[in-house]
Motif scaffolding. Structure first.
Motif, PDB file in Angstrom:
ATOM      1  N   HIS A  51       0.837  -1.203   0.000  1.00 21.90           N
ATOM      2  CA  HIS A  51       0.000   0.000   0.000  1.00 21.90           C
ATOM      3  C   HIS A  51       0.879   1.264   0.000  1.00 21.90           C
ATOM      4  CE1 HIS A  51      -3.578   2.372   0.593  1.00 21.90           C
ATOM      5  NE2 HIS A  51      -3.033   2.941   1.669  1.00 21.90           N
ATOM      6  N   PHE A  52       1.967   1.236   0.767  1.00 20.78           N
ATOM      7  CA  PHE A  52       2.887   2.378   0.822  1.00 20.78           C
ATOM      8  C   PHE A  52       3.505   2.641  -0.544  1.00 20.78           C
ATOM      9  CE2 PHE A  52       7.295   3.868   1.482  1.00 20.78           C
ATOM     10  CZ  PHE A  52       7.011   5.113   2.005  1.00 20.78           C
ATOM     11  N   ASP A  55       1.030   4.214  -2.878  1.00 21.95           N
ATOM     12  CA  ASP A  55       0.870   5.639  -2.576  1.00 21.95           C
ATOM     13  C   ASP A  55       2.047   6.449  -3.101  1.00 21.95           C
ATOM     14  OD1 ASP A  55      -1.549   5.231  -1.350  1.00 21.95           O
ATOM     15  OD2 ASP A  55      -0.744   5.267   0.692  1.00 21.95           O
ATOM     16  N   MET A  56       3.254   5.918  -2.980  1.00 27.04           N
ATOM     17  CA  MET A  56       4.430   6.643  -3.455  1.00 27.04           C
ATOM     18  C   MET A  56       4.445   6.738  -4.984  1.00 27.04           C
ATOM     19  SD  MET A  56       5.964   7.852  -0.924  1.00 27.04           S
ATOM     20  CE  MET A  56       4.427   7.998  -0.049  1.00 27.04           C
ATOM     21  N   ASN A  58       1.746   6.835  -6.796  1.00 29.81           N
ATOM     22  CA  ASN A  58       0.723   7.847  -7.074  1.00 29.81           C
ATOM     23  C   ASN A  58       1.272   9.253  -6.856  1.00 29.81           C
ATOM     24  OD1 ASN A  58      -1.240   6.024  -7.811  1.00 29.81           O
ATOM     25  ND2 ASN A  58      -2.147   5.914  -5.770  1.00 29.81           N
ATOM     26  N   ALA A  59       2.085   9.429  -5.812  1.00 36.32           N
ATOM     27  CA  ALA A  59       2.692  10.737  -5.559  1.00 36.32           C
ATOM     28  C   ALA A  59       3.634  11.123  -6.699  1.00 36.32           C
ATOM     29  CB  ALA A  59       3.434  10.719  -4.228  1.00 36.32           C
TER      30      ALA A  59
END
Length: 107
Positions: A51-52, A55-56, A58-59
């Motif tokens: 999940h992390f 998210d990264m 996506n960033a």
């Protein structure tokens, strides 16, 4: 696999942060990059890594898209950063008109 994924996500974020920076490379502050590095160091051995990393990614995609959007705005909207007076003058010139001269001494 987690270490390669970790490096890939970290490099993508740092690459986009460097490209988006308004400072020249020699004078660029390292505060943002060091904070990103600290976040990745904390999460290296943590739970929920998938999940992390999502998210990264996506960033990184967001930063790349934001940079592209800014570039396209500058390219296709040349009047973007001008004052009101300059914008009116350039718009009038674009359609073949000249702005009337103001009172004497007001050029």
């Amino acid at each position: 696999m987690a270490t390669a994924q970790h490096r890939s996500a970290y490099r993508a974020i740092v690459r986009e942060l460097n490209r988006a920076s308004i400072y020249p490379r020699a004078t660029r502050p390292n505060t943002v990059t060091s904070h990103v590095r600290a976040i990745f160091e904390e999460r290296r051995d943590g739970n929920d890594n998938e999940h992390f990393y999502l998210d990264m990614r996506n960033a990184a995609t967001f930063l790349r898209s934001q940079r592209n959007h800014k570039m396209l705005l500058e390219r296709y909207n040349p009047l973007l950063g001008l004052s009101t007076e300059e914008r009116v003058k350039k718009t009038a010139h674009r359609v073949g008109l000249d702005m009337p001269l103001g009172p004497k001494g007001d050029e």
